[in-house]
Enzyme design. Structure first.
Site, PDB file in Angstrom:
ATOM      1  N   ALA B  58      38.951  43.512  44.177  1.00 44.72           N
ATOM      2  CA  ALA B  58      38.089  44.681  44.002  1.00 44.72           C
ATOM      3  C   ALA B  58      37.933  45.436  45.323  1.00 44.72           C
ATOM      4  CB  ALA B  58      36.731  44.248  43.456  1.00 44.72           C
ATOM      5  N   SER B 298      46.445  26.055  36.322  1.00 49.23           N
ATOM      6  CA  SER B 298      46.396  27.278  35.529  1.00 49.23           C
ATOM      7  C   SER B 298      46.337  27.027  34.034  1.00 49.23           C
ATOM      8  CB  SER B 298      47.630  28.124  35.820  1.00 49.23           C
ATOM      9  OG  SER B 298      47.754  29.127  34.831  1.00 49.23           O
ATOM     10  N   ARG B 344      38.410  29.260  27.088  1.00 49.60           N
ATOM     11  CA  ARG B 344      38.033  28.243  28.060  1.00 49.60           C
ATOM     12  C   ARG B 344      36.748  27.512  27.710  1.00 49.60           C
ATOM     13  NH1 ARG B 344      39.619  31.805  33.446  1.00 49.60           N
ATOM     14  NH2 ARG B 344      41.853  31.535  33.144  1.00 49.60           N
ATOM     15  N   ARG B 449      34.587  34.577  30.038  1.00 51.99           N
ATOM     16  CA  ARG B 449      35.714  35.420  30.409  1.00 51.99           C
ATOM     17  C   ARG B 449      36.999  34.805  29.875  1.00 51.99           C
ATOM     18  NH1 ARG B 449      39.417  35.289  34.114  1.00 51.99           N
ATOM     19  NH2 ARG B 449      38.504  33.697  35.447  1.00 51.99           N
TER      20      ARG B 449
END
Lengths: 247, 651
Positions: B58, B298, B344, B449
């Site tokens: 960001a 991952s 998740r 998320r």
């Protein structure tokens, strides 16, 4: 197990340094090397001494913050392993381990094992990018890139900027670091328009920062935690010669 | 903060919180906004200094973009180089609705998956904008030379990630975050060379300076010399990441912290949904007390790896000797349509459920298997090596086992925080002039998320949202002349200095790390994957006690006028000890289960999360009301005009 450590202590850039001796007992073989230093630091703090300063952050071998000479080898004895990912199972009970900072004129010591690597950022700023402003980029699939070139570009682009290449080089050269960015962008069509300016400016900056020249020792490749090949340096030289001859 | 009996029944004020989402059709909102945004004259941009704290995806993308537009940028980070921000560790990928595989993806579908994945606790307008922008990000990154994975034909390759039934994830081996961050860092380096960005590494933001009700600067500590420094600007952009290290052990970097965000909270920025924490299902399990961090494997591994535990609690055989019929592939069993690719939060809770039943594996029994045997048989070892080689290597380095032969042992770990400072559609907080981008804000991921969405959001905010919304603020605000000589700067700097001195003066009997570990244990036990009222009350109380003890018994080593990492950490742990209590409080007040927030009192007969849309379809934004006062709850009601919140099902 028990390990004996000889660690470089230096209060500041202009203070004299020395190797201080410590012993850590009850070392677990699953500990990482940096966790060993954490355990030692906790002990030092409890005993009223100043802890040993060392740069570290992600502790999974990708941020490039950590970097120590362990037993005279940048990032220690395991190939392709940053020091944060080296675990104590690779050492033996009773070992004496010497821990020093990166040593190079262009990486002045800040404190203990912490050095100033900002020279790398200035080399990148000299040309380690494709000059595109945000917005207006063509569709991502507009320019095909062969898988082989893309894979090779990725090999070079995986540099984490830790500085082990400089620390291991007898000339303190930053050639592998600089070349990996030049090679990454030279492999891709997006990097082509600026390839001449890029190599000339980055190599100039590398010299201005006080890094030495490359004389093909290949120590850098041997210690690189990402296993970047010195073929990058050969590619950088070709780029350089081509740029000089064409300008 | 004193919260004797938390105000569970108290009806929060329906308040000052205006999200300022533009009117119009969902598909048109962002265009409507851009069409009407005020612009800053190109010649005037250089007269405005913008302070950007943090250089992750960001921060670096914002600095590169705003510098390119002509603003005068001052960028600061705590690391020794901007390139080391923790975005660099993101492995798996970045989502975009390109639909290159022609498998049915659209902007709408990415929007829908994201808002559903977040369990309907995010704003429609924000999430739709994110999905629209996603495609521009991929174009931008490729133009910068980001070496995404490609197919033999030369075009970009995609893979699948949890919570989606299309392949929309772009990736660069297992190092996507690294490559995207280096792309943004390189773009920012270009602006440094152009003189548009001034980069100040090894600086930690300790205070926000608010003058006449607007954010006008910050106070930082130079981490090499210890000096406090004042920086003045016309706006402050906070891009400082998440606060997962409140749990001590997390996949975050050692330096990841909440201090900058917390300081802003104490100067008036509301903190939204602090209890929404993501516990990632596939991490390497804890091995001992010395453990300093947890390493993520991952989520992309779940494309080919199968998660299982033995069916029998007493099965101590090595995994290769447990026959097929005696294995429980519990994700495939419970969620046949998504299988190993459930989101998740669902995967993490399922792992907790089997280990709670005593079916866990490994030395601690706090692990489950992630097995590649079948994928290797089906595709060959080489194919698996091509896809996951670097991840397998990382696993082997840490554990000493090779996943080609022995199944990985994995367990959930704290990974990401969906909560953060409250921002409106323009990414501005309740303090005018203070903007928050990336993980540090709360905006787009709701209560959970989805994988490969963090990179998307960080870069969307920095490259494509803030250039428009910041311009609107700068053009419309009346910004008086302020210099660092202003008395508020002096006062704020003094407060920061006093806090550092206080920490050094305690000279108590317990180290900073000991306190941090204790806090982490409380958080993990009671504000972790599964929460209940009693546990949360206990946690709030325990954190309060620990915080009191901290300021009387912490032992901070060294001095202020030199590099001193222990002092840096001491300040951060002090802030975590305040935040932790607010996380517990927020979790206590939210009497429902949604996304990563699972309250044991609110579940279906099958043990799945049970939302309460009638009472809790809102963002909980907490206002700081004093060091010893309760924070005040404000709500922003979430209105769903285009999607109907339904029970999230991945069965």
């Amino acid at each position: 197990m028990t390990v004996h450590l000889r660690i470089w202590r230096q209060a500041g850039p202009d203070s004299p340094g020395r190797l201080a001796e410590y012993t850590v007992e009850d070392v677990n073989e699953h500990m990482s090397f940096l966790e060993l230093l954490d355990v030692l630091n906790e002990k030092l703090i409890t005993e009223g001494e100043e802890p040993i300063e060392f740069d570290n952050d992600c502790r999974e071998g990708i941020c490039g913050s950590c970097g120590l000479m362990v037993g005279g080898v940048a990032h220690g004895p395991q190939p392709r392993t940053a020091i944060c990912q080296l675990h104590m199972r690779h050492f033996n009970d009773g070992d004496t381990i010497v821990v020093e900072p990166w040593r190079a004129t262009a990486f002045p010591i800040i404190k203990d094992l912490v050095v100033d690597r900002s020279a790398f950022d200035r080399i990148m700023a000299a040309g380690g990018y494709v000059s595109v402003k945000t917005g207006g980029a063509p569709d991502a699939n507009a320019l095909p890139v062969t898988k082989e070139d893309a894979d090779l570009a990725m090999d070079y682009a995986s540099c984490i900027g830790c500085g082990a290449c400089v620390a291991a080089c007898p000339n303190s050269s930053a050639s592998l670091f600089t070349a990996s960015k030049i090679a990454h962008l030279a492999m891709l069509p997006q990097g082509t328009p600026e390839r001449r300016r890029r190599v000339l400016n980055m190599v100039d900056q590398m010299e201005a920062e006080g890094f030495g020249d490359c004389s093909n020792h290949a120590e850098c490749e041997a210690v690189c935690p990402k296993g970047i090949s010195i073929s990058a340096i050969a590619l950088m030289r070709r780029e350089y010669v081509r740029a000089v001859l064409s300008s | 903060m004193e919260i004797a009996e938390p105000h569970v029944t108290e009806r929060p004020e329906r308040s000052r919180l205006k999200a300022r989402v533009p009117a119009g059709r969902l598909q048109d909102k962002w265009d409507v906004y851009k069409n009407n945004a005020k612009l800053v004259n190109p010649a005037n941009k250089r007269k405005h200094t913008i302070i950007i704290v943090g250089t992750g995806l960001a921060g670096a993308s914002a600095a590169a973009t705003l510098g390119g537009l002509g603003y005068n940028i001052k960028s600061l980070c705590i690391q020794d180089s901007a390139r080391r921000a923790h975005s660099i560790a993101a492995q798996g990928g970045i989502n975009a609705a390109k639909n290159y595989p022609n498998d049915g993806d659209t902007i709408w579908r990415l929007f829908y998956d994201t808002i559903k994945g977040g369990d309907y606790r995010s704003r429609e307008g924000n999430v739709y904008r994110l999905a629209q922008i996603s495609n521009n990000i991929i174009d931008q990154a490729v133009a910068q030379g980001v070496p995404f994975a490609r197919e033999y034909g030369g075009l970009l390759d995609n893979r699948s990630f949890g919570g989606a039934q299309v392949s929309r994830t772009f990736y660069a081996r297992g190092q996507t975050g690294q490559q995207l961050l280096l792309g943004a860092y390189q773009a920012m380096s270009h602006q440094i060379q152009e003189g548009r960005v001034e980069m100040l590494p090894r600086r930690e933001m300790l205070e926000l300076v608010v003058i006449d009700g607007r954010a006008r600067g910050i106070v930082t500590r130079n981490l090499v010399t210890g000096e406090l420094e004042r920086h003045v600007g016309d706006a402050v952009l906070l891009c400082t990441g998440g606060y997962g290290n409140a749990y001590y052990l997390s996949t975050n970097a050692q330096n990841s912290n909440v201090t900058a965000a917390w300081r802003c909270h104490k100067r008036g920025a509301f903190f939204a949904n602090p209890c929404f924490t993501q516990i990632h299902p596939t991490c390497i399990p804890v091995s001992g007390d010395y453990q300093s961090k947890l390493t993520l494997m991952s989520e992309s591994l779940r494309n080919d790896g199968r998660v299982w535990v033995p069916k029998d609690t007493n099965d101590a055989r090595p995994p290769s000797q447990i026959p097929e019929g005696e294995r429980d592939y519990y994700l495939e069993r419970r969620y046949p349509s998504f299988g190993n690719l459930v989101p998740r939060d669902v995967a993490s809770r399922a792992a907790k459920a089997v280990t709670d039943e005593g079916l866990g594996v490994g030395e601690t029994n706090l692990a489950v298997y992630l097995d590649f045997r079948d994928a290797i048989e089906r595709l060959g070892r080489q194919a698996i090596e091509d896809r996951y080689g670097n991840l397998f290597e990382m696993y082997e380095r840490i554990t000493g086992d090779t996943p080609y032969e022995v199944p990985m042992r994995i367990f959930p770990a704290v990974h990401y925080t969906m909560g953060g400072l409250w921002v409106d559609y323009e990414l501005m907080t309740t303090v005018p002039g203070l903007f928050v981008l990336g993980e540090a804000n709360f905006s787009d991921h709701g209560a959970n998320r989805l994988g490969a969405s963090a990179l998307m959001q960080g870069l969307a905010d920095g490259y494509f949202v803030i250039p428009y919304t910041l311009g609107g603020y700068i053009a419309g605000a009346e910004l008086g002349d302020v210099t660092i000589g202003h008395s508020t700067f002096a006062d704020t700097e003094r407060a920061a200095g006093e806090r550092l001195r206080r920490l050094l003066d305690v000279k108590g009997g317990k180290t900073v790390a000991e306190f941090h570990r204790e806090l982490g244990q409380i958080m993990w036990d009671h504000v972790g994957m599964s929460r209940n009222r009693d546990g949360l009350l206990q946690a709030a109380e325990a954190i309060r006690r620990l915080r009191d003890e901290y300021w009387q018994n912490v032992n901070v080593a060294g001095r202020n006028d030199t590099l001193n990492k222990n002092l840096e950490f001491a300040g951060r742990v002090g802030d975590f000890l305040e935040l932790g209590e607010m996380m517990a409080l927020d979790a206590l007040h939210r009497e429902e289960s949604c996304g990563g927030h699972f309250r044991e009192e609110h579940k279906t007969a099958e043990g799945e999360a049970l939302r309460d849309d009638d009472d809790f379809a809102y963002v909980a934004a907490w206002e700081h009301t004093g060091d010893h006062a309760r924070p005040q709850l404000h709500r922003e009601d979430l209105e769903f005009e285009y999607v109907r919140p339904s029970t999230r099902s991945y069965k």
